[in-house]
Design an enzyme around this catalytic site. Structure first.
Site, PDB file in Angstrom:
ATOM      1  N   THR A 169       0.842  -1.204   0.000  1.00 34.83           N
ATOM      2  CA  THR A 169       0.000   0.000   0.000  1.00 34.83           C
ATOM      3  C   THR A 169       0.872   1.246   0.000  1.00 34.83           C
ATOM      4  OG1 THR A 169      -1.646  -1.209   1.292  1.00 34.83           O
ATOM      5  CG2 THR A 169      -1.876   1.183   1.209  1.00 34.83           C
TER       6      THR A 169
ATOM      7  N   GLY B  50     -10.095  -4.514   1.040  1.00 32.25           N
ATOM      8  CA  GLY B  50      -9.634  -4.117   2.367  1.00 32.25           C
ATOM      9  C   GLY B  50     -10.035  -2.700   2.714  1.00 32.25           C
TER      10      GLY B  50
ATOM     11  N   GLY C  66      -5.712  -4.676   6.689  1.00 25.17           N
ATOM     12  CA  GLY C  66      -6.927  -3.998   6.241  1.00 25.17           C
ATOM     13  C   GLY C  66      -8.165  -4.292   7.053  1.00 25.17           C
TER      14      GLY C  66
END
Lengths: 134, 166
Positions: free
Chosen positions: A1, A31, A55
């Site tokens: 991410t 997520g 997540g």
């Protein structure tokens, strides 16, 4: 991410977060990233947050909005980030990290995982780190 | 107001052999966002440019370099939010585009919706003229290696990506 938060010279605040998700995720699993208040939140009156980490845990505590809630109560960007990450770890057993700014341009890069790669640019100075305390 | 941009490239375990490239990536992306802010640009343009750079960098789990699903595909998610208006745009389970963050911004700027997913998001991308990219262009050798490793019955993908709880 990956993610970013910013304050511009007009005092306007924004956040952005993007991800491929978690390794070998079930097809169709989504997520925290695209969920408002979990993967990110921005409000000129309070601040902005972009999140990363586990997540499902982030969604359970709506991590980004939780940090801004603590800032609304008077906490600094750093203290609010730590408080929310601690809550996520103790309450749902999730690890993660955040970048946070307030409307005055105070910023924080905080995480409960062993590492988070981060960088910040302000006053023509670049700050960066990987481990806690860097 | 003194402009600032703060960037992250993901929490969890970063192997030593990848940490230098990843650090260079977040520093470069932060500089790009800050250049926009110093030039009088707005915060939304700065964060979208910053994240676009990270999506295009195969060292990160977003865009090119995304981790794979259990079937070996790429499914990506993204969100943007504007603190001035509380406007927001998000997409999830999107495939075959290079920069989901730009699609999320278009959801915010060009629709009355907040969040589009899967085939609907892809249809919207096509209607906005966003070019499709071959799926394999988003897959790196590193992501394929991790996918294979985590197909084993005893694998723990979450721990592999995030590290062990302290």
């Amino acid at each position: 991410t990956v993610g970013a938060v910013a304050v511009d010279s007009e005092g306007n605040i924004a956040c952005a977060t993007s991800t491929g998700g978690i390794l070998n995720k079930m097809e169709g699993r989504v997520g925290d990233t695209p969920c408002i208040g979990s993967g990110g939140y921005a409000d000129n009156n309070v601040g902005a947050v972009s999140t990363t980490g586990h997540g499902e845990a982030i969604m359970k505590v709506t991590l980004a909005r939780l940090i801004l809630f603590h800032m609304e109560q008077g906490k600094s960007a750093e203290a609010a980030s730590d408080l929310a990450l601690d809550y996520m770890k103790s309450r749902v057993g999730g690890l993660g990290g955040v970048v946070t700014v307030d409307p005055q341009g105070h910023w924080a890069a905080r995480f409960s995982s062993l590492q988070m790669i981060w960088a910040a640019a302000q006053n023509d100075t670049l700050h960066y780190g990987l481990y806690t305390g860097e | 107001m003194i402009p600032v941009v703060v960037v992250h490239g993901g929490a969890g375990h970063v192997p030593r052999e990848r940490s230098e490239k990843s650090m260079e990536g977040v520093c470069s992306a932060a500089r790009a966002g800050y250049t926009i802010l110093r030039g009088g640009g707005n915060s939304m343009d700065a964060v979208v440019e910053t994240v676009t750079q990270l999506e295009n960098n195969p060292a990160f789990n977003a865009g090119c370099g995304s981790v794979l699903t259990n079937k070996g595909d790429v499914e990506m998610d993204a969100i943007v939010m504007d603190g001035k208006t509380l406007g927001s745009g998000a997409v999830s389970a999107v495939r075959n585009i290079a920069n989901p963050i730009q699609l999320a911004r278009l959801v915010m700027d060009k629709t009355s919706h907040v969040y589009l997913t899967a085939e609907g998001a892809s249809q919207f991308a096509r209607s906005m003229g966003i070019p499709e990219v071959p799926p394999e262009s988003l897959v790196t050798e590193y992501s394929r290696m991790r996918w294979k490793k985590n197909l084993r019955p005893d694998a723990n993908p979450v721990e592999c990506q995030m590290g062990k709880m302290g």
